[in-house]
Design a protein around this motif. Structure first.
Motif, short mmCIF file in Angstrom:
data_model
loop_
_atom_site.label_atom_id
_atom_site.label_comp_id
_atom_site.label_asym_id
_atom_site.label_seq_id
_atom_site.Cartn_x
_atom_site.Cartn_y
_atom_site.Cartn_z
N UNK A 79 9.54 -26.05 -26.90
CA UNK A 79 9.85 -25.49 -28.23
C UNK A 79 9.60 -23.98 -28.29
N UNK A 80 8.89 -23.47 -27.29
CA UNK A 80 8.49 -22.06 -27.35
C UNK A 80 8.80 -21.35 -26.04
N UNK A 81 8.70 -20.03 -26.10
CA UNK A 81 9.03 -19.20 -24.93
C UNK A 81 7.79 -18.87 -24.12
N UNK A 82 8.01 -18.52 -22.86
CA UNK A 82 6.95 -18.01 -22.00
C UNK A 82 7.24 -16.55 -21.70
N UNK A 83 6.25 -15.71 -21.91
CA UNK A 83 6.37 -14.28 -21.62
C UNK A 83 5.49 -13.97 -20.41
N UNK A 84 6.10 -13.40 -19.38
CA UNK A 84 5.37 -13.05 -18.17
C UNK A 84 5.42 -11.54 -18.00
N UNK A 85 4.27 -10.92 -18.06
CA UNK A 85 4.17 -9.45 -17.96
C UNK A 85 3.55 -9.11 -16.60
N UNK A 86 4.32 -8.37 -15.80
CA UNK A 86 3.92 -8.03 -14.44
C UNK A 86 3.48 -6.57 -14.37
N UNK A 87 2.32 -6.33 -13.81
CA UNK A 87 1.78 -4.98 -13.67
C UNK A 87 1.64 -4.65 -12.18
N UNK A 88 2.21 -3.54 -11.78
CA UNK A 88 1.97 -3.08 -10.41
C UNK A 88 0.63 -2.35 -10.39
N UNK A 89 -0.10 -2.51 -9.31
CA UNK A 89 -1.40 -1.83 -9.15
C UNK A 89 -1.23 -0.31 -9.23
N UNK A 90 -2.34 0.40 -9.41
CA UNK A 90 -2.31 1.86 -9.44
C UNK A 90 -2.19 2.44 -8.04
N UNK A 91 -2.04 3.75 -7.99
CA UNK A 91 -1.93 4.45 -6.70
C UNK A 91 -3.19 4.22 -5.86
N UNK A 92 -3.00 4.06 -4.56
CA UNK A 92 -4.14 3.84 -3.66
C UNK A 92 -3.91 4.60 -2.36
N UNK A 93 -4.98 4.75 -1.59
CA UNK A 93 -4.90 5.40 -0.28
C UNK A 93 -4.90 4.36 0.83
N UNK A 94 -4.00 4.52 1.75
CA UNK A 94 -3.87 3.59 2.88
C UNK A 94 -4.77 4.07 4.02
N UNK A 95 -6.07 3.93 3.82
CA UNK A 95 -7.05 4.39 4.82
C UNK A 95 -7.69 3.19 5.50
N UNK A 96 -7.85 3.26 6.80
CA UNK A 96 -8.48 2.17 7.51
C UNK A 96 -7.51 1.03 7.80
N UNK A 97 -8.00 0.05 8.57
CA UNK A 97 -7.16 -1.07 8.99
C UNK A 97 -7.32 -2.31 8.13
N UNK A 98 -8.29 -2.33 7.25
CA UNK A 98 -8.53 -3.53 6.44
C UNK A 98 -8.19 -3.28 4.97
N UNK A 99 -7.93 -4.37 4.27
CA UNK A 99 -7.57 -4.26 2.86
C UNK A 99 -8.71 -3.67 2.03
N UNK A 100 -9.95 -3.91 2.44
CA UNK A 100 -11.10 -3.43 1.67
C UNK A 100 -11.13 -1.91 1.58
N UNK A 101 -10.50 -1.23 2.53
CA UNK A 101 -10.50 0.24 2.52
C UNK A 101 -9.34 0.82 1.69
#
Length: 295
Positions: A90-112
């Motif tokens: 009976x009702x609609x679904x609204x899906x709001x997608x947010x892209x992450x903010x700017x980041x630095x690609x430093x190091x080999x792991x995601x934690x960096x």
């Protein structure tokens, strides 16, 4: 005399031809089906099969969930209609997608791979914008990658939602969803990456994109904090565009994309990569090449 006679004949023929054409065009104008169409609309051509909408794209069309009547008796028809009514959202679904903010690609792991100061500011602007919308959130979901987690954390400080209720989803981590068309020379992942990431991202789409439950009592709002490739792929899949077209779309960091799934299963897009609320000097969409370029 001969010349005069010939001239009269030519005049008569011309007059007759003009009168005949006038009558012909007058009749055509009066015909109801002679409506002018622009040639670019291809109005006389059948709709391409790829442009037709699949109403059961989420496998939740009520008619596909309810057993058809066994016969044409009034009792069977009434039972079928009753079950069909129960299965209809009976009702609609609204899906709001947010892209992450700017980041630095430093190091080999995601934690960096952490947000830059500009990326944190972008996320703050997005959180304030979501707060201004006054939405009562039913679900908040964040990718398990560091940059998405940090973005979600900043946004949650601005909106009315308990951080303890956030769902952390590995399905929507960044990746290569499907080989793009047209292909690009500067980005060519291995074929195995598409098979690995594509199945996972598609599973994320199927998990979150579907029409409302029949038991829902109001429109629902789901906030998903994720990644550019995933968002673009989700948009193509939800609107039933060729998914290979995902790389033709660009979304800025911390942008808002809003999709609505109607009870009928129809899907529309309200915002696509909206960042009009972020000052122009803070807009970015790519990883900065050097840390010194980051504010």
């Amino acid at each position: 005399m001969v010349l005069w006679t010939s001239a009269r004949k030519i005049g008569a023929v011309a007059l007759g031809t003009g009168a005949g054409l006038s009558v012909y065009f007058y009749q055509k104008i009066r015909e109801p089906h002679t409506i002018a169409h622009m040639s670019w609309t291809n109005s006389e051509k059948p709709v391409s099969p790829c442009a037709l909408w699949d109403s059961n794209w989420d496998c939740r069309n009520p008619k596909s969930l309810v057993k058809p009547p066994k016969n044409d008796s009034p009792q069977e028809q009434n039972h079928y209609n009753s079950e069909l009514e129960k299965a209809c959202p009976k009702f609609a679904r609204h899906i709001i997608l947010i892209r992450h903010g700017e980041y630095l690609d430093l190091g080999d792991s995601d934690e960096t791979h952490r947000l830059t100061s500009r990326g944190r500011l972008q996320a703050e602007y997005t959180g304030k914008r979501l707060h201004e919308m006054g939405i009562k959130w039913d679900k908040v979901i964040a990718s398990t990658m560091t940059r998405a987690q940090e973005t979600a954390e900043i946004i949650l400080k601005e909106i009315d939602f308990n951080p303890k209720d956030v769902k952390h989803c590995p399905y929507i981590r960044e990746g290569a969803p499907i080989p793009p068309q047209p292909p690009v020379g500067h980005w060519r992942p291995e074929e195995s990456q598409f098979f690995r990431d594509g199945a996972r991202i598609e599973a994320g789409f199927r998990r979150y994109f579907h029409r409302a439950l029949p038991t829902d009592k109001h429109d629902t709002y789901t906030l998903i904090v994720g990644h550019g490739n995933v968002i673009r792929y989700f948009v193509c899949r939800a609107l039933q565009f060729p998914p290979e077209a995902w790389l033709r779309i660009n979304v800025n960091h911390a942008s808002i994309t809003w999709l609505t799934i109607q009870p009928s299963g129809n899907v529309s897009i309200k915002y696509l990569g909206d960042t009009g609320f972020i000052p122009a000097k803070f807009l970015t969409n790519r990883i900065p090449r050097e840390a010194k370029n980051v504010v």
